[in-house]
Write an enzyme that holds these catalytic residues in place. Sequence first.
Site, PDB file in Angstrom:
ATOM      1  N   HIS A   1      -9.147  11.468  14.065  1.00  0.00           N
ATOM      2  CA  HIS A   1      -8.319  10.520  14.628  1.00  0.00           C
ATOM      3  C   HIS A   1      -6.725  10.903  14.561  1.00  0.00           C
ATOM      4  O   HIS A   1      -6.493  11.349  13.450  1.00  0.00           O
ATOM      5  CB  HIS A   1      -8.682   9.137  14.249  1.00  0.00           C
ATOM      6  CG  HIS A   1      -7.629   8.247  14.630  1.00  0.00           C
ATOM      7  ND1 HIS A   1      -7.198   7.941  15.873  1.00  0.00           N
ATOM      8  CD2 HIS A   1      -6.801   7.192  14.081  1.00  0.00           C
ATOM      9  CE1 HIS A   1      -6.361   7.337  16.204  1.00  0.00           C
ATOM     10  NE2 HIS A   1      -5.912   6.563  14.928  1.00  0.00           N
TER      11      HIS A   1
ATOM     12  N   CYS B   1      -9.288   1.924  16.760  1.00  0.00           N
ATOM     13  CA  CYS B   1      -9.106   3.295  16.707  1.00  0.00           C
ATOM     14  C   CYS B   1     -10.195   3.965  16.457  1.00  0.00           C
ATOM     15  O   CYS B   1     -10.403   5.375  16.874  1.00  0.00           O
ATOM     16  CB  CYS B   1      -8.096   3.867  15.844  1.00  0.00           C
ATOM     17  SG  CYS B   1      -6.358   3.099  16.048  1.00  0.00           S
TER      18      CYS B   1
ATOM     19  N   ASN C   1      -0.316   8.346  18.457  1.00  0.00           N
ATOM     20  CA  ASN C   1      -1.631   7.700  18.007  1.00  0.00           C
ATOM     21  C   ASN C   1      -2.126   6.952  19.395  1.00  0.00           C
ATOM     22  O   ASN C   1      -1.536   5.836  19.830  1.00  0.00           O
ATOM     23  CB  ASN C   1      -1.466   6.687  17.331  1.00  0.00           C
ATOM     24  CG  ASN C   1      -2.794   5.963  16.572  1.00  0.00           C
ATOM     25  OD1 ASN C   1      -3.627   6.183  17.272  1.00  0.00           O
ATOM     26  ND2 ASN C   1      -2.907   5.210  15.550  1.00  0.00           N
TER      27      ASN C   1
END
Length: 319
Positions: free
Chosen positions: A246, A113, A276
Amino acid sequence: MFARIAGVGGFVPGEPVTNQDLVRRGVDTSDEWIITRTGIRARHLAGPGTLASDLALEASRRALSAAETGADELDLIIVATSTPDCVFPGTSCILQTRLGNRGAMVFDLQAACSGFIYALNVAEKLIRAGSCRKALVVGAEIFSRILDWNDRATCVLFGDGAGAVVLEASEKAGILASVAHADGSYHAILSVPGHISDGKVAGDPFLRMDGQAVFRFAVRALFDVALECCSAAKVSPSDIDWFIPHQANLRIIDSTAKKLGIDSGRIIVTLDAHGNTSAASIPLALDAAVRDGRIRRGQKLLLEGVGGGFTWGAALLEF
Ligand code: UT7
């Protein structure tokens, strides 16, 4: 000489899949649980046959168009992904040829990520060193392929998508500071442990996560790296116009912003609509806020990410 963002683009596949849709598909969860624990309301899931390079191509075309840059002008392409089209060649090579570029330096970057933040960092350094003048930095993921749809603790969290930026060498201010870190001793709390061996997948091919350990790590790392990046750029968190973290969990985002003294009106949140999307989450959020006019030229942006590895990093820039 700075590396400056010349254009941004984003792409998510198909129609939104709501939390209620997941319940209808048989996931043992509820809209209320997902919203309360994460803030996620919907995500986009790629259809069969769609690959990370398909999403990357759309996002890249939009970023190149926003930057009024031809693909042939690029001398660097980095694709951050943990869900590449194939083992090799890199998704970046596939993207390069589909865009119509030849000869650029091209590679994939795997930092889960944090991939986009890492890629931005590397591209910035190469531009500042004079090795490149125009770079395409992409985060592209199809996490739906590595989700265990029987594991409700993970399958409700992720979505598919891609985001891209064109970075160019500029005398005008751009990226003021970028920092990145990793601590591999945490590799087991978020991973896809399997690999290909003897013609089949050996080990577990699905994403596995110790959610609470990740949560604790993320809150600490995101706060520390934000301060480090602000200090390197000599910018106080109170002077940041937009915080673009994020997009994993609204509780992580809110707690980081609160500790930094950034009020909720200065946070870009897209996880409600995208879930996500791993390496795509930051450029997708950036793209959404550029397109709807919240982010304007000259504003100061703090981007930061954390993910499997564990990896984390931040970039502070004048847009
Ligand atoms: O990009 C980085 C990637 N990941 C992250 O940033 C994630 C970080 N972690 C988190 O966001 C949170 O830990 C989660 C959202 C994953 C989980 O939230 P939590 O508050 O830590 O929940 P939990 O894991 O402690 O589970 C609480 C309960 C459990 O039931 P019991 O044992 O209390 O009866 C779980 O079985 O919630 C249950 N549960 C669910 N219930 C309904 C877990 N997943 C679900 C679900 N729907 N999808």
